[in-house]
Design a protein around this motif. Structure first.
Motif, PDB file in Angstrom:
ATOM      1  N   PRO A  54      34.063  29.566 117.889  1.00  0.00           N
ATOM      2  CA  PRO A  54      32.955  29.230 118.809  1.00  0.00           C
ATOM      3  C   PRO A  54      31.580  29.718 118.333  1.00  0.00           C
ATOM      4  O   PRO A  54      30.638  28.918 118.284  1.00  0.00           O
ATOM      5  N   VAL A  86      30.407  27.604 115.291  1.00  0.00           N
ATOM      6  CA  VAL A  86      29.876  26.287 115.647  1.00  0.00           C
ATOM      7  C   VAL A  86      28.478  26.425 116.229  1.00  0.00           C
ATOM      8  O   VAL A  86      27.586  25.617 115.940  1.00  0.00           O
ATOM      9  N   SER A  87      28.270  27.463 117.037  1.00  0.00           N
ATOM     10  CA  SER A  87      26.930  27.706 117.590  1.00  0.00           C
ATOM     11  C   SER A  87      25.925  27.977 116.469  1.00  0.00           C
ATOM     12  O   SER A  87      24.770  27.542 116.542  1.00  0.00           O
ATOM     13  N   VAL A 104      28.601  21.092 120.304  1.00  0.00           N
ATOM     14  CA  VAL A 104      28.631  21.884 121.533  1.00  0.00           C
ATOM     15  C   VAL A 104      29.903  21.599 122.325  1.00  0.00           C
ATOM     16  O   VAL A 104      30.567  22.514 122.828  1.00  0.00           O
ATOM     17  N   THR A 110      32.875  23.306 120.789  1.00  0.00           N
ATOM     18  CA  THR A 110      32.927  24.717 121.149  1.00  0.00           C
ATOM     19  C   THR A 110      33.535  24.907 122.526  1.00  0.00           C
ATOM     20  O   THR A 110      34.378  25.786 122.741  1.00  0.00           O
ATOM     21  N   ARG A 111      33.125  24.092 123.485  1.00  0.00           N
ATOM     22  CA  ARG A 111      33.655  24.199 124.843  1.00  0.00           C
ATOM     23  C   ARG A 111      35.160  23.940 124.859  1.00  0.00           C
ATOM     24  O   ARG A 111      35.922  24.635 125.538  1.00  0.00           O
ATOM     25  N   TRP A 118      37.275  24.344 122.414  1.00  0.00           N
ATOM     26  CA  TRP A 118      37.942  25.446 121.745  1.00  0.00           C
ATOM     27  C   TRP A 118      38.076  26.641 122.693  1.00  0.00           C
ATOM     28  O   TRP A 118      39.134  27.283 122.767  1.00  0.00           O
ATOM     29  N   GLU A 119      37.021  26.940 123.427  1.00  0.00           N
ATOM     30  CA  GLU A 119      37.050  28.075 124.354  1.00  0.00           C
ATOM     31  C   GLU A 119      38.049  27.830 125.481  1.00  0.00           C
ATOM     32  O   GLU A 119      38.771  28.738 125.894  1.00  0.00           O
TER      33      GLU A 119
END
Length: 222
Positions: A152, A155-156, A208, A211-212, A214-215
């Motif tokens: 995460p 990626v950010s 983005v 990332t969401r 993945w989290e």
């Protein structure tokens, strides 16, 4: 022309689409090349700071801290305008590529180092107990676990890298922002700036969303 048309008159953008697409291509090229150039050195720096001798850890730590304290735009301007005084002259594209690649090594290495530090000490002990060599332990035990933690924020950092390419406008490189500003100056409308913003959103949004996802996947797995 009313105020709304000043921002959303995309006929102007369409008329100058060639310039917008040229700037968009430059932005994408910079993003991809910076990633390719910086990722391996970033891994090397992170590993050296985590597992290297004390003197090397301190040296790299000092370099990283100094680099993080320098505004990114200043590093680009320095490479483009100051290096010629010592006989090193680079094009605008090469200057941005060099400066941002160096900065991205710093950002990526911090993400990777933090992920390596997050691996439980017991994992190292277990790998040693199994008789694994340091290289095998790193490749098969430590790095896979660190990758899960790093994904995460990594990626950010890539999204931030994309945004940092807009600094190219400081030295008049024809990136997306510079193209939009040129059209705005020619037409007196703000819609090219809005169009550039839309392009950045379209480029960054998939990352983005990744990332969401993945989290959420990690949260469900716990």
């Amino acid at each position: 022309m009313n105020r709304l048309q000043q921002y959303f008159d995309f006929t102007v953008v369409w008329q100058h689409r060639g310039l917008i697409l040229e700037g968009l291509l430059t932005t994408v090229q910079l993003t991809v090349l910076i990633f390719v150039i910086s990722i391996l050195p970033a891994i090397a720096v992170a590993l050296a700071r985590r597992f290297g001798p004390g003197w090397l850890q301190r040296l790299l730590g000092a370099v990283v801290n100094v680099a993080r304290s320098v505004p990114t735009v200043l590093s680009v301007v320095f490479v483009y305008l100051a290096l010629p005084f010592v006989g090193v002259t680079l094009s605008a594209f090469a200057s941005v590529l060099l400066a941002l690649s160096v900065m991205q090594v710093v950002y990526f290495s911090e993400v990777i180092r933090g992920a390596l530090a997050a691996v439980a000490p017991g994992q190292y002990d277990a790998a040693r107990a199994l008789g694994l060599s340091p290289i095998v332990m790193l490749v098969k035990v430590i790095l896979p676990q660190a990758a899960i933690v790093a994904a995460p924020p990594f990626v950010s950092a890539v999204v931030l890298m994309l945004q940092h390419t807009s600094i190219s406008s400081a030295i008049a490189l024809n990136d997306l922002i510079t193209s939009a500003l040129s059209i705005q100056n020619m037409t007196g409308q703000a819609s090219p700036i809005v169009a550039a913003g839309v392009c950045y959103v379209l480029l960054a949004l998939p990352l983005v969303r990744l990332t969401r996802r993945w989290e959420r996947a990690r949260a469900h797995a716990r």
